[in-house]
Scaffold this motif. Structure first.
Motif, PDB file in Angstrom:
ATOM      1  N   GLY A 151      44.707  45.297  38.497  1.00  0.00           N
ATOM      2  CA  GLY A 151      43.632  44.965  37.774  1.00  0.00           C
ATOM      3  C   GLY A 151      43.466  44.076  39.096  1.00  0.00           C
ATOM      4  N   ARG A 152      44.779  43.017  40.319  1.00  0.00           N
ATOM      5  CA  ARG A 152      44.125  42.401  40.668  1.00  0.00           C
ATOM      6  C   ARG A 152      43.280  42.775  41.852  1.00  0.00           C
ATOM      7  NH1 ARG A 152      47.540  39.162  45.292  1.00  0.00           N
ATOM      8  NH2 ARG A 152      46.347  38.091  45.743  1.00  0.00           N
ATOM      9  N   LEU A 153      43.676  44.533  42.049  1.00  0.00           N
ATOM     10  CA  LEU A 153      42.778  45.093  43.450  1.00  0.00           C
ATOM     11  C   LEU A 153      41.454  45.182  43.296  1.00  0.00           C
ATOM     12  CD1 LEU A 153      45.368  47.564  43.878  1.00  0.00           C
ATOM     13  CD2 LEU A 153      44.858  46.101  45.054  1.00  0.00           C
ATOM     14  N   LEU A 154      41.392  45.688  41.391  1.00  0.00           N
ATOM     15  CA  LEU A 154      39.932  45.538  40.788  1.00  0.00           C
ATOM     16  C   LEU A 154      38.883  44.553  41.147  1.00  0.00           C
ATOM     17  CD1 LEU A 154      37.630  46.902  39.201  1.00  0.00           C
ATOM     18  CD2 LEU A 154      38.583  46.379  37.153  1.00  0.00           C
ATOM     19  N   GLU A 155      39.339  42.776  41.096  1.00  0.00           N
ATOM     20  CA  GLU A 155      39.370  41.941  40.967  1.00  0.00           C
ATOM     21  C   GLU A 155      38.805  41.321  42.413  1.00  0.00           C
ATOM     22  OE1 GLU A 155      40.343  38.185  38.772  1.00  0.00           O
ATOM     23  OE2 GLU A 155      41.209  39.805  37.640  1.00  0.00           O
ATOM     24  N   ILE A 156      39.266  41.892  43.183  1.00  0.00           N
ATOM     25  CA  ILE A 156      39.335  42.003  44.113  1.00  0.00           C
ATOM     26  C   ILE A 156      38.217  42.976  44.612  1.00  0.00           C
ATOM     27  CG2 ILE A 156      40.095  42.292  47.033  1.00  0.00           C
ATOM     28  CD1 ILE A 156      42.652  42.017  46.211  1.00  0.00           C
ATOM     29  N   CYS A 157      37.846  43.775  44.340  1.00  0.00           N
ATOM     30  CA  CYS A 157      36.557  44.336  45.153  1.00  0.00           C
ATOM     31  C   CYS A 157      35.525  44.505  44.416  1.00  0.00           C
ATOM     32  CB  CYS A 157      37.187  46.241  43.711  1.00  0.00           C
ATOM     33  SG  CYS A 157      37.704  47.309  44.824  1.00  0.00           S
ATOM     34  N   GLN A 158      35.529  44.006  42.911  1.00  0.00           N
ATOM     35  CA  GLN A 158      34.268  43.437  42.590  1.00  0.00           C
ATOM     36  C   GLN A 158      33.820  41.869  43.160  1.00  0.00           C
ATOM     37  OE1 GLN A 158      36.130  42.629  38.538  1.00  0.00           O
ATOM     38  NE2 GLN A 158      34.943  44.251  37.573  1.00  0.00           N
ATOM     39  N   HIS A 159      34.717  41.429  43.871  1.00  0.00           N
ATOM     40  CA  HIS A 159      34.394  39.744  44.349  1.00  0.00           C
ATOM     41  C   HIS A 159      33.799  39.857  45.230  1.00  0.00           C
ATOM     42  CE1 HIS A 159      35.773  36.172  46.448  1.00  0.00           C
ATOM     43  NE2 HIS A 159      35.380  36.520  46.576  1.00  0.00           N
ATOM     44  N   PHE A 160      33.848  41.329  46.209  1.00  0.00           N
ATOM     45  CA  PHE A 160      32.953  42.242  46.945  1.00  0.00           C
ATOM     46  C   PHE A 160      32.252  43.072  46.872  1.00  0.00           C
ATOM     47  CE2 PHE A 160      37.575  41.058  48.689  1.00  0.00           C
ATOM     48  CZ  PHE A 160      36.387  39.941  50.543  1.00  0.00           C
ATOM     49  N   GLY A 161      32.062  42.811  45.685  1.00  0.00           N
ATOM     50  CA  GLY A 161      30.725  44.190  45.583  1.00  0.00           C
ATOM     51  C   GLY A 161      30.481  45.006  45.513  1.00  0.00           C
ATOM     52  N   ALA A 162      32.143  45.805  45.737  1.00  0.00           N
ATOM     53  CA  ALA A 162      32.351  46.801  46.103  1.00  0.00           C
ATOM     54  C   ALA A 162      31.869  48.520  45.447  1.00  0.00           C
ATOM     55  CB  ALA A 162      33.975  47.312  45.763  1.00  0.00           C
ATOM     56  N   SER A 163      31.061  48.467  45.509  1.00  0.00           N
ATOM     57  CA  SER A 163      31.133  50.259  45.535  1.00  0.00           C
ATOM     58  C   SER A 163      32.223  51.323  45.079  1.00  0.00           C
ATOM     59  CB  SER A 163      29.662  51.157  45.340  1.00  0.00           C
ATOM     60  OG  SER A 163      29.621  51.088  46.818  1.00  0.00           O
ATOM     61  N   ARG A 164      33.027  51.444  46.153  1.00  0.00           N
ATOM     62  CA  ARG A 164      33.536  51.634  46.183  1.00  0.00           C
ATOM     63  C   ARG A 164      35.259  51.717  46.595  1.00  0.00           C
ATOM     64  NH1 ARG A 164      30.440  55.289  49.633  1.00  0.00           N
ATOM     65  NH2 ARG A 164      29.192  56.681  48.602  1.00  0.00           N
ATOM     66  N   TYR A 165      36.218  51.713  46.364  1.00  0.00           N
ATOM     67  CA  TYR A 165      37.861  50.916  46.871  1.00  0.00           C
ATOM     68  C   TYR A 165      38.597  52.607  47.314  1.00  0.00           C
ATOM     69  CZ  TYR A 165      42.608  50.452  46.374  1.00  0.00           C
ATOM     70  OH  TYR A 165      44.150  49.412  46.289  1.00  0.00           O
ATOM     71  N   LEU A 166      39.115  51.998  48.090  1.00  0.00           N
ATOM     72  CA  LEU A 166      39.521  53.613  49.569  1.00  0.00           C
ATOM     73  C   LEU A 166      41.163  52.970  49.228  1.00  0.00           C
ATOM     74  CD1 LEU A 166      39.948  55.318  51.385  1.00  0.00           C
ATOM     75  CD2 LEU A 166      39.108  53.887  53.235  1.00  0.00           C
ATOM     76  N   SER A 167      41.594  53.874  48.984  1.00  0.00           N
ATOM     77  CA  SER A 167      43.095  53.977  48.889  1.00  0.00           C
ATOM     78  C   SER A 167      43.923  54.516  49.543  1.00  0.00           C
ATOM     79  CB  SER A 167      42.883  53.967  47.566  1.00  0.00           C
ATOM     80  OG  SER A 167      44.665  53.730  47.209  1.00  0.00           O
ATOM     81  N   GLY A 168      45.067  54.053  50.133  1.00  0.00           N
ATOM     82  CA  GLY A 168      46.030  55.242  50.531  1.00  0.00           C
ATOM     83  C   GLY A 168      47.013  56.401  48.819  1.00  0.00           C
ATOM     84  N   ASN A 169      46.605  57.028  49.693  1.00  0.00           N
ATOM     85  CA  ASN A 169      47.583  58.101  48.628  1.00  0.00           C
ATOM     86  C   ASN A 169      48.573  58.392  47.906  1.00  0.00           C
ATOM     87  OD1 ASN A 169      45.134  59.322  49.721  1.00  0.00           O
ATOM     88  ND2 ASN A 169      46.560  62.002  50.053  1.00  0.00           N
ATOM     89  N   ALA A 170      49.958  57.026  48.679  1.00  0.00           N
ATOM     90  CA  ALA A 170      50.799  56.403  47.673  1.00  0.00           C
ATOM     91  C   ALA A 170      50.315  55.992  46.869  1.00  0.00           C
ATOM     92  CB  ALA A 170      52.005  56.044  48.814  1.00  0.00           C
ATOM     93  N   ALA A 171      49.885  55.157  46.714  1.00  0.00           N
ATOM     94  CA  ALA A 171      48.680  54.450  44.763  1.00  0.00           C
ATOM     95  C   ALA A 171      48.335  55.723  43.756  1.00  0.00           C
ATOM     96  CB  ALA A 171      47.493  53.731  45.863  1.00  0.00           C
ATOM     97  N   LYS A 172      48.707  56.902  44.649  1.00  0.00           N
ATOM     98  CA  LYS A 172      48.060  58.078  43.281  1.00  0.00           C
ATOM     99  C   LYS A 172      49.267  57.248  41.525  1.00  0.00           C
ATOM    100  CE  LYS A 172      45.289  61.383  46.016  1.00  0.00           C
ATOM    101  NZ  LYS A 172      45.371  62.677  45.683  1.00  0.00           N
ATOM    102  N   SER A 173      50.403  57.139  42.338  1.00  0.00           N
ATOM    103  CA  SER A 173      51.554  57.399  41.445  1.00  0.00           C
ATOM    104  C   SER A 173      51.372  55.943  40.321  1.00  0.00           C
ATOM    105  CB  SER A 173      52.816  57.433  41.955  1.00  0.00           C
ATOM    106  OG  SER A 173      52.906  56.188  42.412  1.00  0.00           O
ATOM    107  N   TYR A 174      50.088  54.856  40.580  1.00  0.00           N
ATOM    108  CA  TYR A 174      50.529  53.901  39.490  1.00  0.00           C
ATOM    109  C   TYR A 174      48.593  53.343  39.518  1.00  0.00           C
ATOM    110  CZ  TYR A 174      50.279  51.144  44.070  1.00  0.00           C
ATOM    111  OH  TYR A 174      49.888  50.629  45.343  1.00  0.00           O
ATOM    112  N   LEU A 175      48.391  53.744  40.454  1.00  0.00           N
ATOM    113  CA  LEU A 175      46.503  52.964  40.033  1.00  0.00           C
ATOM    114  C   LEU A 175      46.243  53.361  39.518  1.00  0.00           C
ATOM    115  CD1 LEU A 175      44.512  51.205  41.959  1.00  0.00           C
ATOM    116  CD2 LEU A 175      43.785  53.212  42.099  1.00  0.00           C
TER     117      LEU A 175
END
Length: 229
Positions: A151-175
């Protein structure tokens, strides 16, 4: 299209850290999440004649359980900076590009530091210049965005008007991908292909500090990290 990456700081980070910076329009240092005692915030690995070795900045743990990365204090009761500089010199004295990079790094390491985050960020900025990365660094603690995990990661993306969120592969288990899909933000997994390059001390070892690349390859490092060598 705006791509945002959010990543915890590291000490002398690996190549994948800078790959995320290169591929991002906005790069947020996740500095106000809990410090992981055995993580990469205050240590990393180099290659020596005797194999892989750790470079570690000592930090204060006693009475600070659960502290945020931004609050971690360096333990200056030990002469850790001189020890690290000596270890780097010993491991890379025969590297083609040991100087002037180690000289620049040593100047930073031997400054008086209190907070780990300040040291980490200063080194990250130095290495980013070496790799010709121009993406600006922002600290999550200064954005005023609360919440936790996806939820917080999403809000950070929205704060900057992001169309993409680039994430490391380790987050696949929880994102929570669905959360981003519902918000119209595409999740892009890094899937970084680690390059090989000329390296001292025998068989190639990947996933070291990016310092290993710069000392061995020097000015050609920006091409290597971008897969153009």
């Amino acid at each position: 299209m705006t791509t945002v990456a959010v990543l915890q700081p590291g000490f002398l980070p690996w190549l994948g850290f800078f790959d995320q910076m290169i591929r991002s329009d906005v790069f947020v240092i996740y500095d106000d999440v809990q410090f992981d005692k055995h993580g990469w915030r205050n240590r990393n690995r180099i290659k020596t004649a005797n194999g892989v070795a750790w470079l570690t900045v000592p930090v204060r743990h006693s009475g600070h359980h659960g502290q945020a990365i931004s609050d971690v204090k360096i333990d200056n009761s030990r002469n850790w900076a001189r020890k690290l500089v000596s270890a780097i010199h010993q491991a890379y004295s025969r590297a083609p590009h040991c100087e002037p990079y180690v000289k620049q790094l040593a100047e930073i390491l031997t400054r008086p530091w209190d907070n780990l985050i300040d040291l980490d960020l200063c080194i990250i900025e130095l290495m980013a210049r070496w790799f010709e990365v121009e993406t600006n660094l922002l600290k999550a603690s200064e954005l005023g965005i609360r919440g936790s995990q996806s939820g917080r990661l999403l809000e950070i993306c929205q704060h900057f008007g992001a169309s993409r969120y680039l994430s490391g592969n380790a987050a696949k288990s929880y994102l929570d991908n669905q959360l981003f899909d519902n918000a119209g933000i595409e999740v892009v997994w890094q899937d970084y292909a680690h390059p090989s390059y000329p390296q001292l001390h025998g068989e190639f070892v990947p996933y070291l500090s990016a310092l290993d690349l710069i000392l061995n390859v020097g000015p050609e490092s920006p091409k290597v990290i971008r897969g153009k060598s």
